[in-house]
Scaffold this active site. Structure first.
Site, mmCIF file in Angstrom:
data_model
loop_
_atom_site.group_PDB
_atom_site.id
_atom_site.type_symbol
_atom_site.label_atom_id
_atom_site.label_comp_id
_atom_site.label_asym_id
_atom_site.label_seq_id
_atom_site.Cartn_x
_atom_site.Cartn_y
_atom_site.Cartn_z
ATOM 1 N N ARG A 174 0.863 -1.183 0.000
ATOM 2 C CA ARG A 174 0.000 0.000 0.000
ATOM 3 C C ARG A 174 0.896 1.229 0.000
ATOM 4 O O ARG A 174 1.723 1.398 0.883
ATOM 5 C CB ARG A 174 -0.917 0.029 1.233
ATOM 6 N N GLU A 210 4.574 7.235 2.769
ATOM 7 C CA GLU A 210 5.413 6.053 2.950
ATOM 8 C C GLU A 210 4.898 4.933 2.059
ATOM 9 O O GLU A 210 3.801 5.017 1.493
ATOM 10 C CB GLU A 210 5.416 5.588 4.407
ATOM 11 N N LYS A 268 12.419 2.957 5.994
ATOM 12 C CA LYS A 268 12.443 4.385 5.655
ATOM 13 C C LYS A 268 13.783 4.785 5.052
ATOM 14 O O LYS A 268 13.849 5.713 4.244
ATOM 15 C CB LYS A 268 12.137 5.224 6.907
ATOM 16 N N LYS A 289 11.719 10.172 10.948
ATOM 17 C CA LYS A 289 11.078 8.865 10.802
ATOM 18 C C LYS A 289 12.081 7.739 11.083
ATOM 19 O O LYS A 289 13.131 7.675 10.440
ATOM 20 C CB LYS A 289 10.520 8.700 9.390
ATOM 21 N N GLU A 295 7.101 0.351 10.860
ATOM 22 C CA GLU A 295 5.763 0.450 10.297
ATOM 23 C C GLU A 295 4.771 0.293 11.433
ATOM 24 O O GLU A 295 5.099 -0.207 12.501
ATOM 25 C CB GLU A 295 5.537 -0.624 9.230
ATOM 26 N N GLY A 296 3.519 0.727 11.201
ATOM 27 C CA GLY A 296 2.479 0.505 12.191
ATOM 28 C C GLY A 296 2.007 1.750 12.911
ATOM 29 O O GLY A 296 1.065 1.699 13.686
#
Length: 523
Positions: free
Chosen positions: A136, A155, A339, A396, A400-401
């Site tokens: 995604r 992202e 990232k 960053k 993830e999350g």
């Protein structure tokens, strides 16, 4: 290029009246609860397993939010290129080593553990060269004062890219309310033609079916001698509240593709998962029959955060990665979803290596990104810029999350604390890589202002949707890819997630409580 004036004032004032608001909100709640647009209820204590016999509806908006049509279509058109890009990155051993070995693995233990598994499997020899990705790509509208509205990537998600099924159901809910007359006479743009259908759930299921079918075909001679059909394994969290999002994929795999699914946690897999033969066939024990079952595809809905792992879970992840099952994602793909990879891709000439003449299309979706290595030219520039104007940036980490970024005024105290820990570590003979090098710096996206929304959230002790006067949207486009070192075998895209949150909230996750699920109204 769309302009700010193309976005209407929102939400329509006619929907703010108590009677109409309450009536439409009741219809929305009942639709959500009737169709599985739900979460498990919050457990009484943090870390407990959610009650298995109780649900609440997912957080949703009462009506779609205006979004520029040309930016939505641009995001859709970019997805096949992003699928191709990340497939190629995961196959490039030199790229993975370059983004991990010099900095990240020295200051990020989680990434270091993933990287160690990747190296172990490479040294042993990869049993399964075919890989699967369900992605995604997340974007926001960027509205600098003089340049109209642009599409900019937040992202790229490569593991546990969730909410495809629930946002598909949210789209169906908004279409139901439209047909029911809930939006009559609210705004001329509120018509079916401006409310795109959502095929995110189908993209998920088709992507996993592609992987399963490829595995079965690859092992066809061996399977002819077996009476038990291979399964797709969902690796899940024991404390998962968003399990109905996953169950919808499982049900479609069974109903449309006749592919069985088994859900197990890392802990459960640690007791039953085993590898067999020179090919390292992955076998697990069926929870229903206790019989051994072969796994075709491992689909991770956990494993993206350090909190997902115990020492035994790390051992299990290595077992899964060594196996002949197709992984979604592989460790290599998870590493290039970091990232740091996103930042390196923004450097001059990098995209062109993988996308050739299509590189500019992707590059235009990037915000400005910098490394935080103070020994490089770009890193020095990043430190200078963020020290001068921290309100313009976000730090960053490789996570993830949601819930991990450092924003604006919090950046400088965080950097000062990192520098203090660096000095303490170096005094004790530790490595000289700076802690800040585990982060990247990104320019903040400037969202269009003064756009409201109506939130419908459970347990708010109100029959009416909540008016959020200043909200922002984040659009995610889904993709699925199956690939080998030789070629892209399948490249799919379709479906979206629109998340909406209060402008006062920096983070954007639905599962962690910052956002609600929305759909775009194309204008």
């Amino acid at each position: 290029m769309a302009s700010d004036t193309s976005l209407p004032d929102w939400p329509p004032a006619e929907l703010l009246g108590d009677l109409r608001n309450r009536s439409v909100t009741r219809d929305a709640r009942d639709f959500a609860l009737s169709t599985g647009l739900v979460y498990r209820a919050v457990p009484q204590r943090q870390g407990d397993i959610p009650p298995q016999d109780t649900t609440i509806h997912a957080p949703i908006t009462l009506l779609p939010s205006p979004f520029p049509r040309q930016l939505f279509e641009k995001a859709e058109n970019l997805q096949p290129l992003y699928n191709k890009l990340y497939a190629q990155l995961s196959l490039d051993e030199k790229f993975i080593k370059s983004i991990m070995e010099d900095t990240v693995v020295h200051v990020d233990e989680f990434q270091a553990r993933l990287y160690a598994i990747w190296q172990t499997v490479l040294k042993e020899g990869v049993s399964q060269s075919t890989q699967s990705g369900i992605f995604r790509s997340d974007y926001m509208m960027h509205s600098p004062q003089q340049d109209g509205i642009q599409l900019k990537q937040v992202e790229f998600n490569v593991i546990s890219s969730s909410f495809g099924p629930l946002c598909t159901k949210t789209s169906a809910m908004h279409h139901y309310l439209l047909r029911k007359g809930a939006y009559d006479a609210l705004h001329p743009s509120l018509i079916k033609e401006n409310m795109p259908e959502n095929h995110a759930l189908e993209t998920y299921a088709a992507g996993l079916a592609d992987a399963h079918n490829h595995y079965v075909e690859e092992c066809r001679d061996a399977h002819a001698q077996r009476s038990v059909k291979p399964v797709v394994l969902f690796v899940v969290q024991e404390t998962e509240r968003n399990s109905f999002d996953q169950r919808a994929i499982e049900m479609l795999l069974i109903e449309k593709y006749a592919i069985p699914v088994i859900r197990l946690t890392f802990e459960e897999l640690g007791k039953t998962a085993s590898l067999h033969g020179r090919a390292r066939i992955l076998m697990i024990q069926s929870p229903a029959t206790h019989a051994p079952v072969e796994v075709s595809t491992v689909y991770f809905r956990t494993g993206y955060s350090p909190e997902d792992y115990t020492e035994s879970a790390w051992d299990t992840r290595l077992t899964l990665e060594r196996s002949h099952a197709i992984k979604c994602p592989s460790i290599a793909l998870q590493l290039v979803g970091s990232k740091k990879a996103q930042q390196v891709l923004a450097e001059p000439g990098v995209l062109e290596k993988y996308l050739g003449n299509d590189a500019d299309q992707v590059r235009h979706s990037f915000m400005q990104l910098w490394p935080m290595d103070p020994n490089t030219k770009l890193g020095k520039q990043a430190h200078r810029l963020v020290r001068e104007h921290p309100e313009n940036y976000v730090l960053k980490p490789q996570r993830e999350g949601g819930g991990h970024n450092i924003y604006k005024k919090d950046i400088l105290p965080a950097l000062d604390a990192m520098e203090k820990r660096d000095k303490q570590r170096e005094a004790q003979g530790g490595n000289h890589v700076k802690e800040c090098e585990a982060y990247i710096l990104m320019s903040l996206i400037e969202q269009p202002e003064h756009r409201g929304s109506l939130f419908v959230r459970a347990n708010k002790n109100s029959d009416n949707a909540e008016l959020v006067k200043d909200s922002v949207n984040e659009l995610g486009i889904y993709g699925a890819v199956l690939y080998s070192p030789e070629s892209i075998l399948k490249n799919r895209s379709g479906g979206y997630l629109l998340r909406t949150k209060s402008k006062d909230s920096d983070e954007g996750g639905v599962a962690v409580g910052f956002s609600v699920i929305d759909t775009p109204l194309l204008v």
